[in-house]
Scaffold this motif. Sequence first.
Motif, mmCIF file in Angstrom:
data_model
loop_
_atom_site.group_PDB
_atom_site.id
_atom_site.type_symbol
_atom_site.label_atom_id
_atom_site.label_comp_id
_atom_site.label_asym_id
_atom_site.label_seq_id
_atom_site.Cartn_x
_atom_site.Cartn_y
_atom_site.Cartn_z
ATOM 1 N N PRO A 56 61.494 30.167 -13.049
ATOM 2 C CA PRO A 56 60.610 29.203 -12.362
ATOM 3 C C PRO A 56 59.788 29.857 -11.258
ATOM 4 C CG PRO A 56 62.897 28.868 -11.703
ATOM 5 C CD PRO A 56 62.919 29.825 -12.857
ATOM 6 N N ALA A 57 60.300 30.946 -10.691
ATOM 7 C CA ALA A 57 59.584 31.592 -9.588
ATOM 8 C C ALA A 57 58.299 32.259 -10.046
ATOM 9 C CB ALA A 57 60.489 32.621 -8.903
ATOM 10 N N ILE A 58 58.184 32.600 -11.364
ATOM 11 C CA ILE A 58 56.967 33.249 -11.850
ATOM 12 C C ILE A 58 56.270 32.414 -12.930
ATOM 13 C CG2 ILE A 58 57.821 35.555 -11.285
ATOM 14 C CD1 ILE A 58 58.411 35.996 -14.249
ATOM 15 N N SER A 59 56.675 31.154 -13.076
ATOM 16 C CA SER A 59 56.042 30.270 -14.048
ATOM 17 C C SER A 59 54.688 29.789 -13.535
ATOM 18 C CB SER A 59 56.941 29.072 -14.352
ATOM 19 O OG SER A 59 58.099 29.496 -15.036
ATOM 20 N N GLY A 60 53.711 29.740 -14.448
ATOM 21 C CA GLY A 60 52.341 29.427 -14.076
ATOM 22 C C GLY A 60 52.173 28.136 -13.308
ATOM 23 N N SER B 63 48.563 27.939 -21.993
ATOM 24 C CA SER B 63 47.095 27.866 -22.011
ATOM 25 C C SER B 63 46.538 27.160 -20.778
ATOM 26 C CB SER B 63 46.625 27.141 -23.277
ATOM 27 O OG SER B 63 46.980 27.873 -24.420
ATOM 28 N N TYR B 64 47.194 26.067 -20.368
ATOM 29 C CA TYR B 64 46.672 25.285 -19.257
ATOM 30 C C TYR B 64 46.728 26.055 -17.941
ATOM 31 C CZ TYR B 64 46.023 21.516 -15.888
ATOM 32 O OH TYR B 64 45.564 20.747 -14.842
ATOM 33 N N ASN B 65 47.935 26.529 -17.565
ATOM 34 C CA ASN B 65 48.017 27.168 -16.254
ATOM 35 C C ASN B 65 47.342 28.541 -16.233
ATOM 36 O OD1 ASN B 65 50.159 28.835 -17.327
ATOM 37 N ND2 ASN B 65 51.600 27.168 -16.858
ATOM 38 N N SER B 66 47.178 29.181 -17.409
ATOM 39 C CA SER B 66 46.434 30.444 -17.427
ATOM 40 C C SER B 66 44.959 30.199 -17.111
ATOM 41 C CB SER B 66 46.571 31.137 -18.789
ATOM 42 O OG SER B 66 45.996 30.375 -19.830
ATOM 43 N N ARG B 67 44.411 29.083 -17.621
ATOM 44 C CA ARG B 67 43.020 28.749 -17.296
ATOM 45 C C ARG B 67 42.879 28.394 -15.812
ATOM 46 N NH1 ARG B 67 43.212 25.360 -22.453
ATOM 47 N NH2 ARG B 67 42.398 26.780 -24.044
ATOM 48 N N LYS B 68 43.854 27.688 -15.276
ATOM 49 C CA LYS B 68 43.822 27.342 -13.853
ATOM 50 C C LYS B 68 43.791 28.605 -12.992
ATOM 51 C CE LYS B 68 45.005 23.663 -12.089
ATOM 52 N NZ LYS B 68 44.325 22.511 -11.449
ATOM 53 N N LEU B 69 44.480 29.647 -13.467
ATOM 54 C CA LEU B 69 44.589 30.882 -12.692
ATOM 55 C C LEU B 69 43.564 31.939 -13.116
ATOM 56 C CD1 LEU B 69 48.496 31.065 -12.757
ATOM 57 C CD2 LEU B 69 47.083 30.563 -10.758
ATOM 58 N N LYS B 70 42.658 31.547 -14.060
ATOM 59 C CA LYS B 70 41.640 32.465 -14.583
ATOM 60 C C LYS B 70 42.274 33.704 -15.216
ATOM 61 C CE LYS B 70 38.181 30.913 -11.225
ATOM 62 N NZ LYS B 70 37.237 31.302 -10.148
ATOM 63 N N LEU B 71 43.357 33.468 -15.966
ATOM 64 C CA LEU B 71 44.072 34.529 -16.660
ATOM 65 C C LEU B 71 44.186 34.179 -18.142
ATOM 66 C CD1 LEU B 71 46.866 35.086 -13.977
ATOM 67 C CD2 LEU B 71 44.923 36.597 -14.424
#
Length: 447
Positions: A259-263, A328-336
């Motif tokens: 959880p500490a490194i989850s998007g 996919s969702y949190n990678s887009r939020k983080l521009k990754l």
Amino acid sequence: MKLIHQIEKEENLLINTVSNTLQLAKKTINCSIEVSVKKTIGFNINIRNNIVENIEFNSDGALFITVYNKFSKGSVSSRDFSVNSIKKMLDIAIDISKNSSSDFFVGLPDIKLLCFNPNNLDLFHPSELSIKNGINFASIVEKEAFKFDKRIFNSEGSFFSSHITINVLGNSLGMLEKYKSTLYSAYNCMIAKEKNIMQRDFYYSTSRKIENLEKPDILGQNTAKRAVSRLGSKKINTMKSSVIFSKEISFNFFSNLIPAISGDNIYRKSTFLLHDLQKQIFPNWLNIIENPHIQQGLGSKPFDDEGVKTTVKYIVKNGILSTWLLNSYNSRKLKLISTGNSGGIHNWLVSNQNISFQDLLENMSTGLLVTELMGQGVDIVNGNYSQGAIGFWVEHGQIKYPVNEITISGNLKHMWLNILSISNDIDTRHNIQCGSILISEMQISGN
């Protein structure tokens, strides 16, 4: 052969259901769509004191439909796979999307990341196992535990399970793939008694192949041995001391990293590792590799819950945090870019220093060996750690006596950096595989 034929028939039905849903959506709605179905078939058996307490049969499946209507999302699920039900699900999903707020980051994965023609990971090993065989297995485990030591006086239950799972996923980008797996598990918990003092302990085995389960007599003996070893438990004084997490719970120790490194926690800024990507969080000799493609691996998957192809990668390299865990969702939020971790992790392999567990005890010399943890005492926002613990006191590298009613505490950042060594007694019963862990110092709260 009868079972294999039944599974093939069920698999074809699920593939057709997903395919038909995609075709129907193509004709009736102008949206991106993802369709998945997961079905689990099997049974659970629980016996206690040689009496069958319950037998549970499973044949659970659900169809999941998610539509992306421009930048709005609608999701529905149902256990009814009929055409009329699917039509209603599509209508409901569209209605939900129309009434949902727009979110620029929702949508299907990048087509370049999807898994087409997945690798065979050798996860499927069906066995024509009867209920009678399962009862017999669980019964032998319990009988062997009772035979092992006269101080074993009662049972909390002996459990056996056999399950087959079929996964099918398709989307409007042209993906329609599937994989299936088997999982067998056996568990036993016994109670030991001496001078009106009782202690309990358990042991278990799990595998993709029935023949790779721990033999029932060995499993029962291990349970009894562990329960008897708990007799004579003492409290210890409050102090700071070296601590070893035994191989049985070392996976739990490293699971706090997930959880500490989850998007989701990264973009919400709700993790104590927010600013630690590409920074050292473990000793420089420690590596964690995620390998989703281990043959028969308990955490192996050809693709994640969105259809993104899983890949072998470093989570931690030379002590340095190498990646977030992204869908996919949190990678887009983080521009990754998605790391293929929608739905969780896949086989973490934690490095060790190729020393035995006895060497680890001797390296610690004096301190606490923890074999069981209780409660949920980890705060991912600040990294503070506090859990109830059971284990053994060690002096001069030798286990002296069992201890209970203690709490161990610290901060995960300090604990991770203060790992002195990890032994090579790797426990393969989890999707995090690790040996026993020696930490230089933790707070122990006792008397």
